[in-house]
Design a protein around this motif. Structure first.
Motif: not given
Lengths: 206, 78
Positions: A173-202
């Motif tokens: 849920x928290x990762x989705x908030x980050x992805x959504x916040x930067x979804x339309x950002x012109x200069x950065x992109x986001x993805x997740x790495x690792x496995x739950x519960x240690x999965x992180x946004x990059x």
């Protein structure tokens, strides 16, 4: 759940007798008629009383409220628990004193509680499909705002340094908030790495 | 201190055989050790996939014990 069987000269009387014993209002029980009364011959031979069985029914909202209040009380806290089912999500909100204890570091305790409540909810009410969402003192609302600000600040950092920024582990849920916040950002992109519960946004510069 | 009751209460809601839930508590000055016993068929219900349920139980019980400034250990025994 309480079950009571009772008899009476009529079905109605049997229900009243059973209600008195089970000590619940009529809308909290399921009534099953086990035997209709029969007068028998001359009111003597073969006469039979009406017999009913009442079973306590409990709504998912009430059950989960009782369960969460049971946990909160055993943690030595008193709080107000508000429950609302919107047809999909069962939303529970808690307000009270010393609520930090229910939230924990970065919402750890809150997330653990929400997880346990979901397990119990789906075990007790398998027909309910939606998730149960728990919030304490609007912590999630505030956290969402904080995560959105964090996302924007770290996007700036990624651009300034031209390097990927790896965030701390978060819930889906928290990762989705980050992805959504930067979804339309012109200069950065986001993805997740690792496995739950240690999965992180990059956050990476495009 | 109600951590024992808290653990029992949570465990009973998770299992199919609540009457077989037993918690043994050992306490000293600095720590509380809780041993949770459930019916063999219910072990998975209190442990969960990759120990997720057990971890969540520990997190909640530890939060409750924090107010008492004691460390709490939850062990699931068979």
């Amino acid at each position: 759940m309480k079950v009571v069987e009772a008899t009476g000269k009529t079905v109605e009387e049997a229900i009243q007798n059973a209600l008195a014993e089970i000590d619940l209002p009529i809308d909290r029980v399921k009534v099953e008629i086990l035997a209709e009364p029969s007068p028998g011959l001359f009111g003597l031979i073969g006469s039979r009383l009406a017999k009913v069985r009442l079973q306590e029914t409990i709504t998912p909202e009430q059950y989960m409220k009782d369960f969460l209040e049971g946990i909160i009380n055993r943690m030595g806290l008193t709080a107000e628990v508000d429950v609302n089912y919107d047809g999909e999500y069962l939303k529970m909100n808690v307000t009270g004193n010393r609520m930090g204890m229910l939230i924990g570091k970065r919402g750890q305790t809150l997330n653990a509680l929400q997880y346990l409540l979901n397990v119990v909810y789906h075990k007790q009410f398998p027909e309910q499909e939606g998730r149960l969402l728990l919030d304490v003192e609007n912590y999630r609302g505030k956290r969402e705002e904080a995560l959105q600000n964090l996302a924007l600040n770290l996007a700036k950092k990624a651009l300034r340094t031209q390097r990927e920024v790896v965030l701390e582990p978060m819930t889906p849920h928290e990762r989705r908030i980050i992805h959504t916040a930067l979804q339309d950002h012109a200069e950065v992109t986001t993805y997740s790495q690792g496995e739950d519960p240690y999965r992180k946004v990059v956050i990476a510069p495009k | 201190m109600k951590v024992k009751e808290l653990l029992e209460f949570i465990a009973k809601a998770l299992v199919d055989h609540p009457d077989d839930v037993h918690v043994n508590q050992q306490e000293d000055e600095h720590s509380i050790k809780l041993e949770l016993r459930v019916a063999a068929a219910d072990m998975g219900k209190v442990i969960g996939k990759q120990g997720r349920i057990a971890k969540a139980i520990r997190t909640v019980v530890k939060a409750a014990a924090a107010a008492e400034k004691k460390r709490v250990f939850v062990e699931i025994v068979d």
